[in-house]
Design an enzyme around this catalytic site. Structure first.
Site, short mmCIF file in Angstrom:
data_model
loop_
_atom_site.label_atom_id
_atom_site.label_comp_id
_atom_site.label_asym_id
_atom_site.label_seq_id
_atom_site.Cartn_x
_atom_site.Cartn_y
_atom_site.Cartn_z
N CYS A 162 0.84 -1.20 0.00
CA CYS A 162 0.00 0.00 0.00
C CYS A 162 0.87 1.25 0.00
O CYS A 162 0.63 2.19 -0.77
CB CYS A 162 -0.92 -0.03 1.23
N CYS A 163 1.92 1.27 0.83
CA CYS A 163 2.83 2.43 0.85
C CYS A 163 3.56 2.57 -0.48
O CYS A 163 3.79 3.70 -0.94
CB CYS A 163 3.86 2.27 1.97
N CYS A 245 -1.12 8.25 7.62
CA CYS A 245 -2.48 7.93 7.17
C CYS A 245 -3.30 7.40 8.34
O CYS A 245 -2.78 6.69 9.21
CB CYS A 245 -2.42 6.86 6.07
N CYS A 248 -3.24 3.69 9.67
CA CYS A 248 -1.96 3.16 10.16
C CYS A 248 -1.37 4.00 11.28
O CYS A 248 -0.17 3.92 11.55
CB CYS A 248 -0.96 3.08 9.00
N CYS A 271 7.67 3.98 5.93
CA CYS A 271 6.79 3.75 4.79
C CYS A 271 7.56 3.38 3.53
O CYS A 271 6.96 2.97 2.54
CB CYS A 271 5.94 4.99 4.53
FE1 SF4 Z 1 -1.33 2.75 2.93
FE2 SF4 Z 1 -0.97 2.98 5.59
FE3 SF4 Z 1 1.08 3.34 3.88
FE4 SF4 Z 1 -0.90 5.14 4.06
S1 SF4 Z 1 0.59 4.60 5.67
S2 SF4 Z 1 0.02 4.39 2.20
S3 SF4 Z 1 -2.69 3.79 4.40
S4 SF4 Z 1 -0.07 1.42 4.29
#
Ligand code: SF4
Length: 275
Positions: A162-163, A245, A248, A271
């Protein structure tokens, strides 16, 4: 890119928060062979990684004891318009610091689509009140489109992926316009950041990475915010040691390091932007 005044015109009598009030800033370290912007020869995208690496290595040694203002001034003299600030909008400290030396500097905000509203308010306040150009960089996919391709709540199943999709790759694309980036990394934030240099070569991106407040403490940051009335994320006053975010990020508990609330359910502390 947006225009900005010549760097030589913005050498203000700036004050580092740890410098006694009224004390003049020390002269910037001389980099005659690595200050092309000062000679009107700003680096271009064609600059090779080896050249930027050599530049970063030398600056790291010569600026190791410099103030944040001196480091920023070096960045402006060296890179002209080819450096940017990146900000998570936990506060506007680094954007403010750099804007005092290089007004008009671009501030990159990675707008993942998953930020707290309080974070977006800081972004908007920074854009409205500081002499900077805030650029919100978004991933190619909305959160809904990502859910459709990867399944819902990827952040709870594969946060690295996701990051990568919502932060790392968007920054990679945004950095095509620059040779260097300024971050707000500090050594006291976490053990993984304890050895952060003030200047380094970012091999992953082939850029120079500048961390002017690497040696600051939280008290230095708090003093700067109070002195300059810098925008600050209200979540930091509500028990969050660090703000990312919303899926998280949790509040930190007494005794935890400031980043302990990030990805708390995973063995993950970064991240991917700084690793
Ligand atoms: Fe995705 Fe969490 Fe990374 Fe944001 S901090 S990009 S929600 S995994």
């Amino acid at each position: 890119m947006t225009g900005r005044g010549p760097v030589s015109a913005v050498h203000l009598g700036l004050v580092d928060p740890r410098r006694p009030a009224g004390a003049a800033a020390a002269p910037t370290a001389a980099f005659p062979e690595v200050a092309p912007a000062a000679r009107g020869e700003a680096p271009t995208a064609a600059d090779s990684a080896p050249r930027l690496r050599a530049l970063a290595d030398r600056a790291a040694a010569e600026l190791a004891g410099a103030s944040a203002t001196e480091i920023v001034r070096w960045a402006g003299e060296t890179f002209g318009t080819r450096f940017c600030v990146t900000s998570s909008m936990a506060d506007g400290v680094v954007a403010h610091l750099v804007s005092r030396v290089v007004p008009g500097v671009e501030v990159i905000f990675l707008d993942t689509g998953l930020h707290f509203p309080q974070t977006l308010r800081v972004r908007d306040e920074v854009a409205r009140t500081l002499p900077v150009v805030v650029r919100s960089v978004r991933p190619p996919q909305t959160v809904g489109q990502q859910d459709g391709e990867y399944g819902p709540r990827l952040f709870h199943r594969a946060p690295d992926e996701c990051c990568r999709l919502r932060k790392v790759e968007p920054l990679q694309r945004a950095m095509r316009d620059f040779d260097a980036w300024v971050t707000g990394l500090r050594r006291d934030e976490s053990p993984t950041r304890a050895h952060t240099p003030v200047v380094a070569f970012d091999a992953a991106r082939g850029k120079v990475k500048i961390n002017p407040i690497a040696g600051w403490t939280q008290a230095d940051v708090d003093d700067y915010i109070a002195r300059w009335k810098v925008p600050v994320n209200e979540l930091l006053r509500q028990g969050y040691g660090s703000v990312g975010c919303w899926p998280c990020t949790r509040r930190t508990r007494a005794g935890e390091d400031p980043r302990a609330g990030r990805w708390a359910m995973f063995d993950k502390t970064e991240c991917g932007l700084h690793t």
